[in-house]
Write an enzyme that holds these catalytic residues in place. Structure first.
Site, PDB file in Angstrom:
ATOM      1  CD  GLU A 225      -0.984  -8.386  18.318  1.00 14.72           C
ATOM      2  OE1 GLU A 225      -1.517  -8.030  16.764  1.00 14.72           O
ATOM      3  OE2 GLU A 225      -1.697  -8.453  19.126  1.00 14.72           O
TER       4      GLU A 225
ATOM      5  NE  ARG B 101      -2.925  -1.846   2.878  1.00 18.96           N
ATOM      6  CZ  ARG B 101      -3.378  -2.205   3.779  1.00 18.96           C
ATOM      7  NH1 ARG B 101      -3.934  -0.872   4.348  1.00 18.96           N
ATOM      8  NH2 ARG B 101      -2.815  -3.104   4.534  1.00 18.96           N
TER       9      ARG B 101
HETATM   10  P1  AMP Z   1       2.666  -0.465  11.640  1.00 19.44           P
HETATM   11  O1  AMP Z   1       3.902  -1.295  11.450  1.00 19.44           O
HETATM   12  O2  AMP Z   1       1.848  -0.964  12.979  1.00 19.44           O
HETATM   13  O3  AMP Z   1       2.892   1.041  11.769  1.00 19.44           O
HETATM   14  O4  AMP Z   1       1.682  -0.656  10.651  1.00 19.44           O
HETATM   15  C1  AMP Z   1       1.709  -0.272   9.351  1.00 19.44           C
HETATM   16  C2  AMP Z   1       1.296  -1.105   8.289  1.00 19.44           C
HETATM   17  O5  AMP Z   1       0.351  -1.983   8.566  1.00 19.44           O
HETATM   18  C3  AMP Z   1       0.868  -0.181   7.253  1.00 19.44           C
HETATM   19  O6  AMP Z   1       1.705  -0.730   6.180  1.00 19.44           O
HETATM   20  C4  AMP Z   1      -0.687  -0.393   6.965  1.00 19.44           C
HETATM   21  O7  AMP Z   1      -0.858  -0.679   5.500  1.00 19.44           O
HETATM   22  C5  AMP Z   1      -0.838  -1.678   7.848  1.00 19.44           C
HETATM   23  N1  AMP Z   1      -1.997  -1.258   9.042  1.00 19.44           N
HETATM   24  C6  AMP Z   1      -1.918  -1.172  10.374  1.00 19.44           C
HETATM   25  N2  AMP Z   1      -2.808  -0.993  11.230  1.00 19.44           N
HETATM   26  C7  AMP Z   1      -3.980  -0.880  10.128  1.00 19.44           C
HETATM   27  C8  AMP Z   1      -5.151  -0.681  10.234  1.00 19.44           C
HETATM   28  N3  AMP Z   1      -5.879  -0.540  11.498  1.00 19.44           N
HETATM   29  N4  AMP Z   1      -6.078  -0.476   9.115  1.00 19.44           N
HETATM   30  C9  AMP Z   1      -5.206  -0.816   7.945  1.00 19.44           C
HETATM   31  N5  AMP Z   1      -4.103  -1.004   7.576  1.00 19.44           N
HETATM   32  C10 AMP Z   1      -3.175  -1.163   8.901  1.00 19.44           C
END
Ligand code: AMP
Length: 172
Positions: free
Chosen positions: A97, A60
């Site tokens: 996680e 994305r």
């Molecule tokens: P993070 O590493 O936790 O910051 O997660 C970021 C990645 O996970 C991004 O590339 C998002 O596409 C996806 N992501 C995380 N949480 C969500 C959410 N609540 N809704 C949609 N995509 C998410």
């Protein structure tokens, strides 16, 4: 006046698993004028960060990183999962996680003297973007900013980004 992109981000409860409130960006992608406005606004922020290169993680991140780079007339460096990049790479493994994940960049995708802005759709816990920043820095380039469509502020992902300035069009 610019529109509020929240109208075009559908919040889907309990996807892909219970307790996650998934932010579905496909209605925004489907609305041509709104998507163009979104890319314009992101590009303005990325320009203000002084970028001469954009880097983004699959998949994305590519949806926003590529059009922003094209709009500004600067290059794009893909950050990918295992087994996708054909030449010599640098990699970084980071905690999820449950378990770990690894991201890769071609070692010559960015380099010393370049100002790179990293882009993704969502800043959640910050783990993905912290890994991207680590990869760009490992290649010797500077990371001058991080731009997102949205930030889930309650997860405090910013605190993982080592002081890199953050711009998000929408905050939850
Ligand atoms: P993070 O590493 O936790 O910051 O997660 C970021 C990645 O996970 C991004 O590339 C998002 O596409 C996806 N992501 C995380 N949480 C969500 C959410 N609540 N809704 C949609 N995509 C998410």
């Amino acid at each position: 006046m610019s529109r509020d992109f929240r109208d075009l981000i559908h919040v889907v409860p309990d996807f892909p698993k219970p307790g996650i409130s998934f932010k579905d960006i496909t209605p925004l992608l489907a609305d041509g004028p709104a998507f163009a406005d979104c890319i314009d606004r992101m590009a303005t922020a990325v320009k203000a960060f002084g970028a001469d290169m954009v880097a983004a993680p699959e998949s994305r991140g590519f949806l926003f990183g590529v059009p922003v780079a094209m709009k500004l007339g600067i290059g794009f460096a893909p950050i990918r999962k295992k087994g996708k990049l054909p030449r010599k790479t640098r990699s970084i493994t980071y905690a999820l996680e449950y378990g770990t994940d690894t991201l890769f960049i071609h070692e010559d995708a960015v380099g010393p003297g370049q100002k790179v802005v990293v882009i993704d759709d969502v800043l959640a816990t910050g783990g993905t973007m912290a890994a991207c920043i680590g990869l760009v820095r490992d290649c010797g380039a500077d990371v001058t900013g991080a731009a997102f469509l949205m930030e889930l502020g309650f997860l405090d992902g910013r605190s993982k980004l080592g002081g890199v300035p953050v711009h998000a069009l929408v905050a939850y």
